[in-house]
Design an enzyme around this catalytic site. Sequence first.
Site: not given
Length: 339
Positions: A41-45, A63, A157
């Site tokens: 998984g990946r996100g903005g930060m 992470k 979130d």
Amino acid sequence: MAGGERDPDLPADRPASLPAGRPSGLIGKEIAGYLLESEIGRGGMAVVYRARDLRLDRTVALKLLAPELARNDTFRKRFAHESRVAASIDHPHIVPVFDAGETEGILYIAMRYVAGQDLVALLSREGPLPPATAGRIAAQVASALDAAHAHDLVHRDVKPGNILVAEGTDRDHPEHVYLTDFGLTKKSLSLTGFTTVGEFVGTLDYVAPEQISGKPVDGRCDVYSLACVVFETLVGAPPFHRETDWAVLWAQQYDPPPPLSEVRPGLPEAADAVFARALSKSPEERYGTCLEFVAALRSALAEPGTGTGTGGEVLTTGTRPPGPPPAPPAWARPVFREL
């Protein structure tokens, strides 16, 4: 930092920004005693990897935060503090934090690896869930959120992507739900300059109005987000789904939620009032806790004549009128002898 520029402070073999849209190139490398096996998984930060803990020989979710965050002293201090608080919460529905720290200019946090799927995948495969299933999932997430709030942690979130659904223990508990992403609460980013005034960190379909307007938040913003998620589990879409981001932002702040009973006919009108309160634009008018919201919803969904209860039982209308029970069928008479 621009997406294609390399930070001169990073080693030559490390990407300038881990959360970029391309593969990071770290698979097979060892970081802080963890061997990265695959990206999950990946996100903005941040980017999350499935990794092998080489010291204890176990699989973890690791992470790695964007390098620019580690260079911000305020963020580093808050990250260390919040990671310790998250690790101290011993709750069956919060993903346990095993380790957190910094190595070679990269902040990392190691958590339990949960074999299963997130709620996004479940809804994509199953569509709207039976009220009994939605109620079980909601209760477990609510319990996790209230436990975090008791430790002064606000998630900010709550969304289907942060809710993991694993196999349960038995027929009465067919799924075990975990809430994740507690090691990095969104307040850290807002205090470090990575978000500007009037900007928020969250997901549009589930974000509370006070987050959009930049007002102070508490656990009641998680009540709002949880209500958006539970609404989606019941009808297949969040309550304020719109064509554009701007329309979603407007709807979250000003539009009333659609009645659940109209979006999914057959569900009781009593649930409409529950969602109207949980999705109130004013935090003061919402339920005080997440479990209070879920209890009210499950009670509403269990009203006679709605077709389903919270425990999976079927409720029907047109029941047998009062009076003596009918005579047993012929095949049962040897057992049920008349008195």
